[in-house]
Scaffold this active site. Structure first.
Site, PDB file in Angstrom:
ATOM      1  N   LYS A  99       3.483  13.922 -13.560  1.00 11.62           N
ATOM      2  CA  LYS A  99       4.993  14.220 -13.494  1.00 11.62           C
ATOM      3  C   LYS A  99       5.617  14.626 -15.013  1.00 11.62           C
ATOM      4  O   LYS A  99       6.481  13.970 -15.340  1.00 11.62           O
ATOM      5  CB  LYS A  99       5.643  13.117 -13.154  1.00 11.62           C
ATOM      6  CG  LYS A  99       5.575  12.699 -11.438  1.00 11.62           C
ATOM      7  CD  LYS A  99       6.415  11.792 -11.143  1.00 11.62           C
ATOM      8  CE  LYS A  99       5.784  11.193  -9.663  1.00 11.62           C
ATOM      9  NZ  LYS A  99       4.995  10.383  -9.631  1.00 11.62           N
ATOM     10  N   ARG A 102      -2.334   2.515   0.042  1.00  6.57           N
ATOM     11  CA  ARG A 102      -2.612   1.177   0.629  1.00  6.57           C
ATOM     12  C   ARG A 102      -3.194   1.188   2.326  1.00  6.57           C
ATOM     13  O   ARG A 102      -4.205   0.471   2.496  1.00  6.57           O
ATOM     14  CB  ARG A 102      -1.528   0.300   0.678  1.00  6.57           C
ATOM     15  CG  ARG A 102      -1.405  -0.481  -0.780  1.00  6.57           C
ATOM     16  CD  ARG A 102       0.054  -0.748  -1.100  1.00  6.57           C
ATOM     17  NE  ARG A 102       1.139   0.260  -1.032  1.00  6.57           N
ATOM     18  CZ  ARG A 102       2.076   0.170  -1.090  1.00  6.57           C
ATOM     19  NH1 ARG A 102       2.725  -1.225  -1.612  1.00  6.57           N
ATOM     20  NH2 ARG A 102       3.238   0.996  -1.250  1.00  6.57           N
ATOM     21  N   ASP A 119       9.072  17.543 -20.240  1.00  2.00           N
ATOM     22  CA  ASP A 119       9.379  17.534 -21.612  1.00  2.00           C
ATOM     23  C   ASP A 119       9.774  19.001 -21.969  1.00  2.00           C
ATOM     24  O   ASP A 119      10.156  19.859 -21.299  1.00  2.00           O
ATOM     25  CB  ASP A 119       7.772  17.482 -22.528  1.00  2.00           C
ATOM     26  CG  ASP A 119       7.974  16.712 -23.645  1.00  2.00           C
ATOM     27  OD1 ASP A 119       9.082  17.248 -24.394  1.00  2.00           O
ATOM     28  OD2 ASP A 119       7.131  15.601 -23.805  1.00  2.00           O
ATOM     29  N   THR A 138      12.444   9.520  -5.265  1.00  5.59           N
ATOM     30  CA  THR A 138      12.907   8.743  -4.041  1.00  5.59           C
ATOM     31  C   THR A 138      13.458   7.336  -4.387  1.00  5.59           C
ATOM     32  O   THR A 138      14.267   6.798  -3.572  1.00  5.59           O
ATOM     33  CB  THR A 138      11.908   8.508  -2.874  1.00  5.59           C
ATOM     34  OG1 THR A 138      10.769   7.975  -3.554  1.00  5.59           O
ATOM     35  CG2 THR A 138      11.644   9.994  -2.105  1.00  5.59           C
ATOM     36  N   ASP A 174      -1.296  13.365 -10.815  1.00  4.11           N
ATOM     37  CA  ASP A 174       0.024  12.821 -10.573  1.00  4.11           C
ATOM     38  C   ASP A 174       0.709  12.346 -11.950  1.00  4.11           C
ATOM     39  O   ASP A 174       0.924  10.972 -11.975  1.00  4.11           O
ATOM     40  CB  ASP A 174       0.108  12.027  -9.494  1.00  4.11           C
ATOM     41  CG  ASP A 174       1.726  11.591  -9.248  1.00  4.11           C
ATOM     42  OD1 ASP A 174       2.662  12.388  -9.483  1.00  4.11           O
ATOM     43  OD2 ASP A 174       1.995  10.564  -8.428  1.00  4.11           O
ATOM     44  N   LYS A 200      -5.769  11.031  -5.682  1.00  5.56           N
ATOM     45  CA  LYS A 200      -4.762  11.108  -6.644  1.00  5.56           C
ATOM     46  C   LYS A 200      -4.697  10.220  -7.679  1.00  5.56           C
ATOM     47  O   LYS A 200      -4.984   9.111  -7.350  1.00  5.56           O
ATOM     48  CB  LYS A 200      -3.434  11.031  -5.842  1.00  5.56           C
ATOM     49  CG  LYS A 200      -1.961  10.982  -6.782  1.00  5.56           C
ATOM     50  CD  LYS A 200      -0.733  11.053  -5.920  1.00  5.56           C
ATOM     51  CE  LYS A 200      -0.157   9.633  -5.867  1.00  5.56           C
ATOM     52  NZ  LYS A 200       0.365   8.975  -6.752  1.00  5.56           N
TER      53      LYS A 200
HETATM   54  O1  C5P Z   1       0.178   2.567  -0.760  1.00  4.68           O
HETATM   55  P1  C5P Z   1       1.117   3.731  -0.475  1.00  4.68           P
HETATM   56  O2  C5P Z   1       0.687   4.985   0.787  1.00  4.68           O
HETATM   57  O3  C5P Z   1       2.576   3.500  -0.442  1.00  4.68           O
HETATM   58  O4  C5P Z   1       1.123   4.834  -1.731  1.00  4.68           O
HETATM   59  C1  C5P Z   1       1.834   5.894  -2.062  1.00  4.68           C
HETATM   60  C2  C5P Z   1       1.653   6.702  -3.294  1.00  4.68           C
HETATM   61  O5  C5P Z   1       2.430   7.843  -3.328  1.00  4.68           O
HETATM   62  C3  C5P Z   1       1.742   5.931  -4.458  1.00  4.68           C
HETATM   63  O6  C5P Z   1       0.763   6.458  -5.304  1.00  4.68           O
HETATM   64  C4  C5P Z   1       3.303   6.232  -4.924  1.00  4.68           C
HETATM   65  O7  C5P Z   1       3.339   6.241  -6.422  1.00  4.68           O
HETATM   66  C5  C5P Z   1       3.233   7.722  -4.438  1.00  4.68           C
HETATM   67  N1  C5P Z   1       4.500   8.114  -4.100  1.00  4.68           N
HETATM   68  C6  C5P Z   1       5.556   7.411  -3.436  1.00  4.68           C
HETATM   69  N2  C5P Z   1       6.817   7.732  -3.171  1.00  4.68           N
HETATM   70  C7  C5P Z   1       7.241   8.867  -3.845  1.00  4.68           C
HETATM   71  C8  C5P Z   1       6.626   9.625  -4.619  1.00  4.68           C
HETATM   72  C9  C5P Z   1       5.022   9.068  -4.908  1.00  4.68           C
HETATM   73  O8  C5P Z   1       5.195   6.527  -2.621  1.00  4.68           O
HETATM   74  N3  C5P Z   1       8.329   9.430  -3.579  1.00  4.68           N
END
Ligand code: C5P
Length: 242
Positions: free
Chosen positions: A67, A215, A70, A124, A65, A38
């Site tokens: 989003k 992560r 517009d 979220t 991603d 992503k």
């Molecule tokens: O490092 P981690 O697993 O927390 O990363 C989650 C990914 O999902 C990040 O790219 C974050 O921006 C994305 N994301 C999120 N929560 C959301 C929507 C997208 O963590 N509600």
């Protein structure tokens, strides 16, 4: 609906990096036959479409991603441009409304390459008080369901949803409506800044089709091995759970 066959390649690794060399270091340790990747706003804004094309040419399925939100014409043009890059998945904000999502759908249908088209319902990061301030009176859960239904009605292939919403959306919208779930943490991993986390197995069991994982993989000592460990946990469960 296009390109919705759910497969066993369920993990989308988030390339949350500020520059291409760092992103390349992680990508070099990932096998495109085992995961997807992503690219979000930071990396895309810094690096532009050429890195997306580089990943596509290496055989990676790329979730772009960005989003989009517009006027319908602008979103349709952006979705067409994403499709031309060869991405596997692209997303828009459901709150852009019916005309915008319909225009996005039409843009995908008119493209030679047709990415999955996914909607974001309620971010979220937004609580009830934040929704009230922007004129939404329902609870976040009610708003998520309302926008997910609208997304389905407008021909979106699915939505991004939190682990907390996965079961209700899976039961209300049917098993073919694609659910993309972030906030995933293998048992024992640090939550970092995620508040409500679920394990990969629980997310799939709740009805999620694709798991966005950043992560836990990108910060692992050996990202390629960490991915394989998570896949081993899912092994044998996917067929039973779908
Ligand atoms: O490092 P981690 O697993 O927390 O990363 C989650 C990914 O999902 C990040 O790219 C974050 O921006 C994305 N994301 C999120 N929560 C959301 C929507 C997208 O963590 N509600």
């Amino acid at each position: 609906m296009t390109n919705t066959a759910v497969d066993t390649k369920r993990i989308i690794v988030a390339l949350d990096f500020p520059d291409v060399p760092t992103a390349r270091q992680l990508v070099a340790q990932l096998d495109p036959s085992l995961c997807r990747v992503k690219i979000g706003k930071e990396l895309f804004t810094r690096c532009g479409p050429s890195f997306v094309e580089e990943l596509v040419s290496q055989g990676f399925d790329v979730f772009l991603d960005l989003k989009y939100h517009d006027i319908p014409n602008t979103v349709a043009k952006a979705v067409s441009a994403a499709a031309q890059l060869g991405v596997w998945m692209v997303n828009v904000h459901a709150s852009g409304g019916r005309a915008m999502m319909t225009a996005a759908r039409e843009a995908v249908e008119a493209s030679a390459h047709k990415p999955l088209l996914i909607a974001v319902t309620v971010l979220t990061s937004m609580a009830q008080s934040d929704l009230l301030e922007v004129g939404v009176n329902g609870t976040p859960e009610e708003q998520v369901l309302k926008l997910a239904r609208l997304s389905q009605d407008c021909g979106m292939d699915g939505v991004v949803c939190s682990a907390a919403e996965t079961s209700i959306l899976a039961s209300q919208l049917g098993k073919d409506f694609v659910l993309v779930t972030p906030g995933i943490r293998p048992a024992g991993d640090a939550a970092n800044d995620q508040k409500r986390i679920v394990t990969p197995v629980d997310a799939i069991a709740a009805g999620s089709h694709y798991l966005v994982i950043g992560r836990p993989i990108s910060q692992a000592a050996n990202p390629g091995e960490k991915l394989k460990t998570i896949l081993a946990q899912l092994d044998g469960k996917i067929g039973n759970l779908c």
